[in-house]
Write a protein that holds these residues in place. Structure first.
Motif, PDB file in Angstrom:
ATOM      1  N   UNK A   1     -21.096  -1.459  11.133  1.00 31.89           N
ATOM      2  CA  UNK A   1     -20.023  -1.677  10.161  1.00 31.89           C
ATOM      3  C   UNK A   1     -18.665  -1.296  10.750  1.00 31.89           C
ATOM      4  N   UNK A   2     -18.642  -0.175  11.487  1.00 29.77           N
ATOM      5  CA  UNK A   2     -17.392   0.234  12.129  1.00 29.77           C
ATOM      6  C   UNK A   2     -17.004  -0.764  13.215  1.00 29.77           C
ATOM      7  N   UNK A   3     -18.011  -1.247  13.963  1.00 31.23           N
ATOM      8  CA  UNK A   3     -17.746  -2.237  15.007  1.00 31.23           C
ATOM      9  C   UNK A   3     -17.156  -3.509  14.402  1.00 31.23           C
ATOM     10  N   UNK A   4     -17.783  -4.030  13.346  1.00 32.74           N
ATOM     11  CA  UNK A   4     -17.310  -5.271  12.727  1.00 32.74           C
ATOM     12  C   UNK A   4     -15.891  -5.111  12.203  1.00 32.74           C
ATOM     13  N   UNK A   5     -15.638  -3.975  11.550  1.00 33.77           N
ATOM     14  CA  UNK A   5     -14.306  -3.713  11.001  1.00 33.77           C
ATOM     15  C   UNK A   5     -13.262  -3.695  12.121  1.00 33.77           C
ATOM     16  N   UNK A   6     -13.582  -2.983  13.207  1.00 34.01           N
ATOM     17  CA  UNK A   6     -12.633  -2.871  14.317  1.00 34.01           C
ATOM     18  C   UNK A   6     -12.454  -4.211  15.019  1.00 34.01           C
ATOM     19  N   UNK A   7     -13.564  -4.943  15.199  1.00 36.36           N
ATOM     20  CA  UNK A   7     -13.508  -6.218  15.914  1.00 36.36           C
ATOM     21  C   UNK A   7     -12.566  -7.193  15.215  1.00 36.36           C
ATOM     22  N   UNK A   8     -12.733  -7.345  13.904  1.00 34.84           N
ATOM     23  CA  UNK A   8     -11.911  -8.324  13.187  1.00 34.84           C
ATOM     24  C   UNK A   8     -10.491  -7.842  12.899  1.00 34.84           C
ATOM     25  N   UNK A   9     -10.234  -6.576  13.197  1.00 31.64           N
ATOM     26  CA  UNK A   9      -8.854  -6.097  13.144  1.00 31.64           C
ATOM     27  C   UNK A   9      -8.180  -6.239  14.501  1.00 31.64           C
ATOM     28  N   UNK A  10      -8.977  -6.533  15.530  1.00 30.54           N
ATOM     29  CA  UNK A  10      -8.419  -6.729  16.862  1.00 30.54           C
ATOM     30  C   UNK A  10      -7.530  -7.967  16.889  1.00 30.54           C
ATOM     31  N   UNK A  11      -6.354  -7.832  17.439  1.00 31.76           N
ATOM     32  CA  UNK A  11      -5.384  -8.928  17.392  1.00 31.76           C
ATOM     33  C   UNK A  11      -5.369  -9.774  18.662  1.00 31.76           C
TER      34      UNK A  11
END
Length: 287
Positions: free
Chosen positions: A138-148
């Protein structure tokens, strides 16, 4: 994966695919990171796997993929896994796979990395990554899709995978055998045993392919043969269907058509006539 991913993967320096080499500590786990830049929308896209399990992440978080498996619809979300032998499996979402991020794994290490049995792909071939991702997804997915940027998303992905790496053993010769098969193309199990640099025992090969790759050597060679023939047929060369079949290790054109039905659910003529922008030349190949 959409079968067109492998068509572009087979062509070195193809503009539709960007490959990023894994860092040293991931080289025995990840074959490569890819950005699929084909960028065309297909209403019904055939899904396939070439023996290397993949995790694919769509460009945007709200792009959810739905697949039809033998006519049964299934949602696999925006981050999904594909592996094993796929038959009559299609993406029904009508999505544009522009900038889809793909992690292509060596099967011998993929199962250990995510703590699943080697027969996992016998039960399901395309599924939501969250089913096996484990702690920290969940943390990975959140961080991944916040990556610009791609660089930022790469760092997040490498960090997630690195945290999962454990020490485990497997016959490293399997990686070499798999690469040998990929390089040589049209082979039988006997060809592999007779032609590989090291003498191989059939029972050892069968047991270790199933144990570490999750697939028999026969099935691995079968999917490689079909993929090579599909790419050959799709390339719109002047070859007749019979010539394509023979060149790729089939007995005749009927043998190839039978295999085509097995993987796509329809004969080549029907398949290509349904494809968006299909060329009439392809229709003349099939019965």
């Amino acid at each position: 994966m959409p079968i067109n991913f492998f068509k572009h993967l087979a062509v070195h320096n193809d503009d539709h695919i960007l490959r990023i080499a894994p860092l040293e500590h991931l080289k025995e786990i990840v074959e490569g990171f890819y950005v699929f830049k084909a960028g065309y929308r297909v209403e019904r896209e055939l899904f396939f796997n070439d023996g290397y399990p993949v995790i694919a992440l769509m460009q945007n978080r709200n792009e959810n993929v739905s697949v039809s498996i033998d006519g049964h619809m299934k949602s696999v979300g925006n981050a999904w896994v594909c592996g094993g032998v796929l038959r009559n499996t299609y993406c029904e979402s009508g999505l544009d796979f522009q900038d889809c991020f793909v992690i292509r794994f060596y099967a011998v290490t993929f199962f250990k990395l995510f703590g699943i049995n080697e027969d996992y792909f016998h039960q399901k071939q395309v599924f939501d990554f969250s089913e096996i991702a484990g702690y920290g997804f969940e943390q990975f997915e959140e961080a991944y899709y916040h990556g610009s940027s791609l660089e930022e998303r790469m760092k997040i992905t490498v960090r997630f995978l690195s945290e999962k790496v454990n020490t485990y053993s497997y016959p490293k010769v399997l990686l070499d055998i798999q690469k040998y098969i990929d390089r040589r193309g049209n082979l039988t199990v006997r060809d592999v045993m007779d032609g590989y640099a090291v003498r191989l025992n059939y029972k050892w090969l069968e047991r270790n392919f199933k144990k570490h790759l999750g697939i028999s050597p026969q099935n691995y060679l079968l999917i490689r043969r079909f993929l090579n023939a599909y790419i050959d047929l799709d390339s719109l060369t002047s070859k007749e269907l019979l010539e394509i079949a023979i060149d790729n290790g089939y007995y005749d054109d009927n043998h190839f058509i039978k295999d085509f039905r097995r993987f796509s659910g329809v004969p080549p003529k029907t398949y290509f006539s349904r494809s968006k922008g299909a060329k009439t030349d392809k229709e003349n190949y099939a019965k």
